[in-house]
Design an enzyme around this catalytic site. Sequence first.
Site, mmCIF file in Angstrom:
data_model
loop_
_atom_site.group_PDB
_atom_site.id
_atom_site.type_symbol
_atom_site.label_atom_id
_atom_site.label_comp_id
_atom_site.label_asym_id
_atom_site.label_seq_id
_atom_site.Cartn_x
_atom_site.Cartn_y
_atom_site.Cartn_z
ATOM 1 N N SER A 121 -15.291 -41.888 3.504
ATOM 2 C CA SER A 121 -14.533 -42.374 2.521
ATOM 3 C C SER A 121 -14.138 -41.216 1.431
ATOM 4 C CB SER A 121 -15.413 -43.466 1.768
ATOM 5 O OG SER A 121 -15.437 -44.454 2.412
ATOM 6 N N LYS A 153 -10.298 -41.116 1.233
ATOM 7 C CA LYS A 153 -9.470 -42.081 0.684
ATOM 8 C C LYS A 153 -8.567 -41.548 -0.341
ATOM 9 C CE LYS A 153 -12.371 -45.816 2.257
ATOM 10 N NZ LYS A 153 -13.491 -46.691 1.844
ATOM 11 N N TYR A 157 -6.830 -44.625 10.597
ATOM 12 C CA TYR A 157 -7.876 -44.777 9.374
ATOM 13 C C TYR A 157 -9.134 -44.051 9.699
ATOM 14 C CZ TYR A 157 -11.416 -46.470 6.483
ATOM 15 O OH TYR A 157 -12.544 -46.419 5.518
ATOM 16 N N TYR A 178 -18.184 -46.931 -5.085
ATOM 17 C CA TYR A 178 -18.541 -48.079 -4.543
ATOM 18 C C TYR A 178 -18.737 -48.939 -5.765
ATOM 19 C CZ TYR A 178 -18.788 -45.567 -0.285
ATOM 20 O OH TYR A 178 -18.672 -44.656 0.940
ATOM 21 N N VAL A 234 -19.909 -42.345 3.547
ATOM 22 C CA VAL A 234 -21.116 -42.590 4.017
ATOM 23 C C VAL A 234 -21.955 -41.668 4.707
ATOM 24 C CG1 VAL A 234 -20.834 -45.326 4.042
ATOM 25 C CG2 VAL A 234 -19.760 -43.742 5.728
HETATM 26 N N1 GLU Z 1 -15.623 -44.938 8.257
HETATM 27 C C1 GLU Z 1 -16.598 -45.568 7.289
HETATM 28 C C2 GLU Z 1 -15.999 -47.200 7.512
HETATM 29 O O1 GLU Z 1 -14.682 -47.377 7.077
HETATM 30 C C3 GLU Z 1 -16.412 -44.997 6.078
HETATM 31 C C4 GLU Z 1 -16.930 -45.812 5.096
HETATM 32 C C5 GLU Z 1 -17.263 -44.890 3.744
HETATM 33 O O2 GLU Z 1 -17.538 -43.732 3.885
HETATM 34 O O3 GLU Z 1 -17.535 -45.460 2.618
HETATM 35 O O4 GLU Z 1 -16.860 -48.004 7.578
#
Ligand code: GLU
Length: 462
Positions: free
Chosen positions: A64, A67, A191, A243, A261
Amino acid sequence: MKSPIPDYLTRVLENARPFDAGEPACYIDVLAKADTTRMAVALATVDGSVYSVGDDNIEFSMQSISKPFVYALAIQDQGLAKVLEKVGVEPSGDAFNRLSLEAGTNRPMNPMINAGAVATHALVNSPDGTVEGRVNRILDMMSRLAGRQLHVDEEVYEAEFKDANRNMGLAYMLKAAGMITCDPQEAVKGYVKQCSVNVNVRDLAMMAATLANGGVHPVSGERIIPQDSVRQVLSVLTTCGMYNSSGDWISNVGIPAKSGVSGGIIGALPGQLGLAVFSPRLDERGNSVRGVAMCKQLSHDMGFHMMDVSQIGRATVRSWTATIAGGTKQSKGCQQEIAIFELRGAVRFSGAERLTRAIIKEIRPPSEKRDGTDVHPHFCAVLFSFRNTYSVNDVARRLIHENIRRLASTTNVVVVDPNNVLKMSEEPETGPNPVHVVKTEAEARNYIGGIGCQVVSRGDTL
Ligand code: GLU
């Protein structure tokens, strides 16, 4: 001398090591089997120094953390207004992979939860572009930010894409709601690739430092992200980056941040530095347990909380008076005194307002001479020095120009501005006395008092 900073970072790292709660992300095997003894921390300043300790060359997938950078690209490619039609900016308070859209608009709540991130990814290049085109554009930007060529970790990508049912569900929901126009599978493919780009903490610290530096890379000097996108990205990170513990994070640590994550966290402290930490064990909200502990300690020890406001404006202005002695010019109607104002650092409204007050205090209103013209009782010139001014923002520049324009109507104004931070040449000449702009104090002195004059400083008056 050896810098004490790496020693301090080692202490921060070792203080966090005993925290052994949490587990690595378990939704795919490659992340579940991560070596949980790995830990690293890195700091990168906005002028390009990087400090790092621990497993600082160990690579992990961005997840993430990708992002915010892809959000910046989407804004660059589509414009903010278009992006806002498809993705909101409200914190959701929900888990990152929640299948939900904003009531009324059908937009995902923000670009940092998965629904928003998939929609954001689909906006890179053009909504009808190919996965390959989008991924290449993202990889190119990430690599320029890191200062080295980055790669997609194919093992992570394959594992994630094989089991991407939830993200697939999100993408179909977005398609049904009209928030993406491309094939949902293609959006998820791209993604997941963006999440699978491998980095180490030094790369991440530099990427974050670029955000902290207004989008200009601290080492290469290249503008990678436009200034207004940086503002948008940092705002969203402030409210949605961690988050559903973003509120707790921003009140405790106070740095716009994003976690992923695989155990990484980046923080971008505007105008100062980027930081990155890594440790794979996650808490129940998906943030690295030791990573959060390291960031908390760094913020508390080093005063990194962005809401800890010091009185920056006070430090920017110095003013004093001096007497001109000798020299070939003898000014008439004054006592050979000059008023000097110096601005230091990055000048914004508060610094310029303080300068305004200093001028008013120092330079008394002119008194009328018998012939009806104005004269300042003391000063034969007013000197402004911007030699140690790092930058002047727009509002500060306008205010300073206005001060100078008003002063120049009754007195001689000399401006020392070797880096042209004040852009005086863009100001139309007004008033009877043209403002004289020079590069050094010596030139200013010779201009005021004539060759060979000396300036006898009378000490600070503020
Ligand atoms: N590739 C993970 C997903 O989309 C990333 C989630 C994350 O790092 O929060 O579930």
